[in-house]
Design a protein around this motif. Sequence first.
Motif, PDB file in Angstrom:
ATOM      1  N   LEU A  55       0.839  -1.202   0.000  1.00 46.39           N
ATOM      2  CA  LEU A  55       0.000   0.000   0.000  1.00 46.39           C
ATOM      3  C   LEU A  55       0.875   1.253   0.000  1.00 46.39           C
ATOM      4  O   LEU A  55       0.648   2.182  -0.784  1.00 46.39           O
ATOM      5  CB  LEU A  55      -0.929  -0.001   1.216  1.00 46.39           C
ATOM      6  CG  LEU A  55      -1.848   1.210   1.355  1.00 46.39           C
ATOM      7  CD1 LEU A  55      -2.878   1.244   0.238  1.00 46.39           C
ATOM      8  CD2 LEU A  55      -2.544   1.179   2.707  1.00 46.39           C
ATOM      9  N   LYS A  56       1.889   1.264   0.840  1.00 47.21           N
ATOM     10  CA  LYS A  56       2.788   2.422   0.920  1.00 47.21           C
ATOM     11  C   LYS A  56       3.509   2.638  -0.414  1.00 47.21           C
ATOM     12  O   LYS A  56       3.640   3.768  -0.889  1.00 47.21           O
ATOM     13  CB  LYS A  56       3.797   2.214   2.049  1.00 47.21           C
ATOM     14  CG  LYS A  56       4.685   3.394   2.292  1.00 47.21           C
ATOM     15  CD  LYS A  56       5.605   3.153   3.483  1.00 47.21           C
ATOM     16  CE  LYS A  56       6.510   4.346   3.694  1.00 47.21           C
ATOM     17  NZ  LYS A  56       7.408   4.155   4.837  1.00 47.21           N
ATOM     18  N   GLN A  57       3.955   1.557  -1.030  1.00 49.04           N
ATOM     19  CA  GLN A  57       4.634   1.654  -2.324  1.00 49.04           C
ATOM     20  C   GLN A  57       3.688   2.204  -3.395  1.00 49.04           C
ATOM     21  O   GLN A  57       4.054   3.110  -4.149  1.00 49.04           O
ATOM     22  CB  GLN A  57       5.148   0.276  -2.747  1.00 49.04           C
ATOM     23  CG  GLN A  57       5.765   0.261  -4.125  1.00 49.04           C
ATOM     24  CD  GLN A  57       6.032  -1.162  -4.619  1.00 49.04           C
ATOM     25  OE1 GLN A  57       5.648  -2.137  -3.995  1.00 49.04           O
ATOM     26  NE2 GLN A  57       6.680  -1.264  -5.755  1.00 49.04           N
ATOM     27  N   MET A  58       2.483   1.681  -3.460  1.00 49.09           N
ATOM     28  CA  MET A  58       1.518   2.126  -4.468  1.00 49.09           C
ATOM     29  C   MET A  58       1.106   3.579  -4.226  1.00 49.09           C
ATOM     30  O   MET A  58       0.975   4.362  -5.161  1.00 49.09           O
ATOM     31  CB  MET A  58       0.288   1.213  -4.463  1.00 49.09           C
ATOM     32  CG  MET A  58       0.587  -0.242  -4.770  1.00 49.09           C
ATOM     33  SD  MET A  58       1.158  -0.528  -6.444  1.00 49.09           S
ATOM     34  CE  MET A  58      -0.381  -0.549  -7.312  1.00 49.09           C
ATOM     35  N   ARG A  59       0.922   3.931  -2.980  1.00 44.16           N
ATOM     36  CA  ARG A  59       0.586   5.311  -2.613  1.00 44.16           C
ATOM     37  C   ARG A  59       1.698   6.255  -3.076  1.00 44.16           C
ATOM     38  O   ARG A  59       1.438   7.312  -3.653  1.00 44.16           O
ATOM     39  CB  ARG A  59       0.404   5.388  -1.102  1.00 44.16           C
ATOM     40  CG  ARG A  59      -0.109   6.707  -0.593  1.00 44.16           C
ATOM     41  CD  ARG A  59      -0.128   6.722   0.929  1.00 44.16           C
ATOM     42  NE  ARG A  59      -1.112   5.807   1.475  1.00 44.16           N
ATOM     43  CZ  ARG A  59      -0.945   5.110   2.607  1.00 44.16           C
ATOM     44  NH1 ARG A  59       0.178   5.204   3.303  1.00 44.16           N
ATOM     45  NH2 ARG A  59      -1.893   4.318   3.049  1.00 44.16           N
ATOM     46  N   GLY A  60       2.938   5.856  -2.839  1.00 42.82           N
ATOM     47  CA  GLY A  60       4.084   6.664  -3.256  1.00 42.82           C
ATOM     48  C   GLY A  60       4.171   6.813  -4.766  1.00 42.82           C
ATOM     49  O   GLY A  60       4.504   7.886  -5.274  1.00 42.82           O
TER      50      GLY A  60
END
Length: 135
Positions: free
Chosen positions: A80-85
């Motif tokens: 999720l953090k990677q995709m958000r970034g």
Amino acid sequence: RFRYIRNFHPERPYLQTNRYKQARYPTLWAMKKMHAEGELNDVQARFLADERPEEELYDLAKDPHETINLADSSAYQSILKQMRGRLDGWLRRIDDTDPAPVDSAVVEHYREKMKRIFGERVEQRRERWGLPAKK
């Protein structure tokens, strides 16, 4: 493999008002009636929910129909953090960091136009399906 969705307006329903669809799609009325009577399962009812989650994350390999939102799952927080970034970076690259407000006069113009064009048929469908009138 993953699909990330950020709903910039989570206060808006999945199924936003569309008078053309309300006037022309009988399946929509069947779903609304079934929803009002509690006859839809959780996945079906989500389509008629009044609001959306701020973020959605789906594992398309395991869930190709996007029925299980993994955004709140601790097991998927790094993804999720990677995709958000990635989304945030793309928005910065295309200089889309501050969406312009919608002109309320334009919105009202088209809302009234759709009421004139499809309003009567929408009300006929609402009555046919036995659903209460909008407030």
